[in-house]
Write an enzyme that holds these catalytic residues in place. Sequence first.
Site, PDB file in Angstrom:
ATOM      1  CG  ASN A  88      -0.587  -0.431   1.950  1.00 49.19           C
ATOM      2  OD1 ASN A  88       0.557   1.274   3.099  1.00 49.19           O
ATOM      3  ND2 ASN A  88      -0.237  -1.162   3.310  1.00 49.19           N
ATOM      4  NE  ARG A  89      -1.445   5.201  -4.018  1.00 46.09           N
ATOM      5  CZ  ARG A  89      -0.927   4.845  -5.543  1.00 46.09           C
ATOM      6  NH1 ARG A  89      -0.180   5.031  -5.239  1.00 46.09           N
ATOM      7  NH2 ARG A  89      -1.587   4.208  -6.378  1.00 46.09           N
TER       8      ARG A  89
END
Length: 218
Positions: free
Chosen positions: A34-35
Amino acid sequence: PQAQLPTRPLAGRHVLVTAGPTHEPIDPVRYIANRSSGRQGFAIAGALARLGARVTLVAGPVDLPTPVGVTRVDVETGGQMAEAVDTALPADVAVMVAAVADWRVDPAAQKIKKGAGEPALRLLPNPDILAGLAAGPRRPRLLIGFAAETERVVEHATAKRVRKGVDWIVANDVSGDVMGGGANTVHILTADGVEDWPRLPKDEVAARLAQRIAEALT
Ligand code: CTP
Ligand code: CA
């Protein structure tokens, strides 16, 4: 003379911090991620160390320098993060900033090749590290979670605080460029209600949160 505030109010305390994303392997060369940049969690670990705490930072895969005075344990997956947290206990305070992948995959032993059809990924739940800490026998005295939300931020985060049995939730609006950006807009949710903080640099969010933690322990 003016009254002096102690400069190292967290001396003698052990604080556990998780930060960053986790990577969940699909096969030897691919993963789900994820970011999360890890910047907010690393800043919090550093701010706590500056207030005198002994800090264990369990970090997912990020490219960030270890804050001064912090003991860092690097992990890749959510499962490894859960183990590292367990190993680091007991702690007086835990601040769970990591964006742990909610799902993992049972990874293929060899690289999945094209041409063998469209591979289906079966997603298996990862352990909820924060909920496990909250319900476990070695629950830190002050347990703080983060809540990454893209809509109805305070409402969702309030439900999360109660559901997970944690003391504070730092609710984080991630609908903009927060993940990876340098600033953060947060709301502090406690049993007493909600505090809205202005948009601040992540270092400033960290400094204020560390100060608030120190006040809560004294
Ligand atoms: N967390 C954790 N272990 C997980 C998932 C989340 O310890 N497997 C922690 C995070 O570090 C954070 C808090 O739980 O402190 C909330 O994470 P978040 O992803 O916002 O909540 P979830 O309960 O996973 O719900 P959802 O992603 O569906 O909003
Ligand atoms: Ca999640």
